[in-house]
Design an enzyme around this catalytic site. Structure first.
Site, short mmCIF file in Angstrom:
data_model
loop_
_atom_site.label_atom_id
_atom_site.label_comp_id
_atom_site.label_asym_id
_atom_site.label_seq_id
_atom_site.Cartn_x
_atom_site.Cartn_y
_atom_site.Cartn_z
N GLY A 341 21.95 14.09 12.74
CA GLY A 341 20.53 14.15 13.06
C GLY A 341 20.27 15.06 14.25
N GLU A 365 34.92 40.61 8.36
CA GLU A 365 36.28 40.78 7.80
C GLU A 365 36.32 40.51 6.30
OE1 GLU A 365 39.58 39.23 10.14
OE2 GLU A 365 38.33 39.40 11.93
#
Ligand SMILES: Cc1cc2nc3c(=O)[nH]c(=O)nc-3n(C[C@H](O)[C@H](O)[C@H](O)COP(=O)(O)OP(=O)(O)OC[C@H]3O[C@@H](n4cnc5c(N)ncnc54)[C@H](O)[C@@H]3O)c2cc1C
Length: 384
Positions: A341, A365
């Site tokens: 939350g 990458e």
């Protein structure tokens, strides 16, 4: 077929895990604030990695490293990634980041470039991406033209990590436009202070990394700085990036496992509507899905690493492992952040940092689409 880790590798994994739990996780929130460990903490921890025999664990013994095999390296990367106390790139307290392409240097180049990097005295950056050539590096335009004892370099590079502080750069440039990726791209060791090399723009990214755009304007590079033979650069870089994909995969495992640990613990503590979250199927299914996906990714990464240790070609496995593990870890971070939350969105926990870091992994990458493109090529070839 034995899927159990050999005893000595399991011991290695357990050792790094204990080290991370005891020494790194307790100081990780400090790192979150400052992007780096305080110098005194870093020195103390570096001393410990040396005592554990894990300093430069990914560097061959002949260069003073621990010389671990691929599977052993994967286990270390996995465990060290359970904390945000270490940089998301590089080896942090485990030694300087050494790109395997450096081992392709000749003896004289090793003395000039590799030795000071291994000692941590000098730093290196890797210059491949250009404003118009990212996913498709073969389309790069930066030119290196031989003139007597020098190459004259002109062009631009973009998103170069560490360019502002690096002493040396590994530059990929076109030496024969007609051949392109098939023998027309070369790799050079470059002095980052060389006349003609100009740092242009520093980009600010959501991960906190600040890669640079660079211009080369008639920069002279001595011919003896060519790595390997002319035209071999593309092949060398791809070989290094292949090993980097295993590292991506391994790091994603560590992040995902720590998130699952955090999600499980928090769900037992947090009570809503009179019951802990751990008694709500909507929450526990998130943990179950994450656990299943982590298991699948782990098998993929370990198998690819094991195969690399058997000196077998792992190109396909490495693509698949990076793709699946990076995407898996982002899904897991997202689910566990949801379980937390509002507190999950704060910088009091490492989740927000992982949320942006693991998101970035699907681009840098080798973006996910590029992994899929290469894997699809293999599928079409295999099932014709
Ligand atoms: C923080 C950071 C650090 C970096 N560090 C370095 C570094 O140190 N050295 C270096 O050389 N580079 C570095 N890079 C560059 C990085 O590797 C590239 O950003 C990456 O390869 C993607 O290239 P691009 O940004 O040009 O995206 P593009 O190639 O323009 O792609 C844009 C989007 O289209 C998708 N796409 C591309 N082609 C296809 C296709 N054929 N089919 C379907 N989808 C496709 C891509 O997957 C992506 O989602 C860094 C980038 C960042 C953000």
């Amino acid at each position: 077929m034995d899927f159990n880790l050999p005893e000595e590798l399991q011991m290695l994994k357990d050792t790094v895990r204990k080290f991370v739990d005891k020494e790194l996780i307790p100081v990780e929130m400090h790192t979150l604030e400052n992007m780096e460990l305080k110098a005194d903490i870093r020195e103390r921890l570096e001393q410990k990695t040396k005592e554990m025999g894990l300093w430069m664990f990914d560097v061959p013994e002949e260069y003073g490293g621990a010389g671990l095999g691929s599977l052993a390296q994967v286990l270390v990367w996995e465990e060290m990634s359970r904390t945000v106390a270490l940089p998301s790139r590089g080896q942090g307290i485990f030694g300087p980041e050494i790109r395997p392409i450096l081992f392709a240097l000749n003896d004289e180049q090793k003395r000039r470039f590799l030795d000071p990097i291994l000692k941590g005295e000098k730093h290196l950056c890797f210059m491949q991406t250009e404003p118009d050539a990212g996913s498709d590096p073969a389309s790069m335009k930066t030119r290196a033209v031989r003139q007597g004892d020098y190459y004259i370099v002109n062009g631009n590079k973009r998103f170069i990590t560490g360019a502002g502080s690096a002493d040396f750069g590994q530059l990929m440039a076109v030496t024969d436009p007609a051949k392109g990726a098939h023998g027309g791209i070369s790799c050079f060791m470059v002095d980052m202070k060389a006349p003609g090399l100009k740092l242009l723009t520093k980009y600010k990214t959501m991960m906190g990394e600040e890669p640079w755009e660079i211009a080369f304007d008639d920069m002279k590079v001595p011919a003896e700085n060519l790595v390997g033979k002319e035209g071999e650069g593309f092949k060398l870089a791809q070989r290094w990036l292949g090993i980097g994909r295993l590292k991506h995969g391994a790091r994603a495992l560590g992040v995902a496992e720590r998130c699952i640990e955090m999600g499980s613990r928090y769900s037992k503590q947090r009570v809503t509507f009179g019951k802990p979250l751990s008694e709500r199927q909507g929450i526990t299914f998130k943990l179950a899905d994450s656990y299943v996906e982590l298991h699948a990714a782990r098998l993929m990464v370990y198998q690819a690493a094991w195969k690399n240790d058997q000196k077998q070609d792992i190109r396909n496995e490495a693509y698949m492992a990076k793709l699946f593990a990076d995407e898996m870890s982002f899904r897991v971070v997202d689910r566990v952040l949801q379980i937390h939350g509002g507190i999950g969105l704060t910088l009091d926990l490492p989740l927000a940092k992982w949320f942006v870091d693991q998101r970035s992994r699907m681009i840098t990458e080798g973006a996910s689409e590029v992994m899929r493109m290469v894997i699809a090529r293999e599928v079409l070839k295999k099932y014709n």
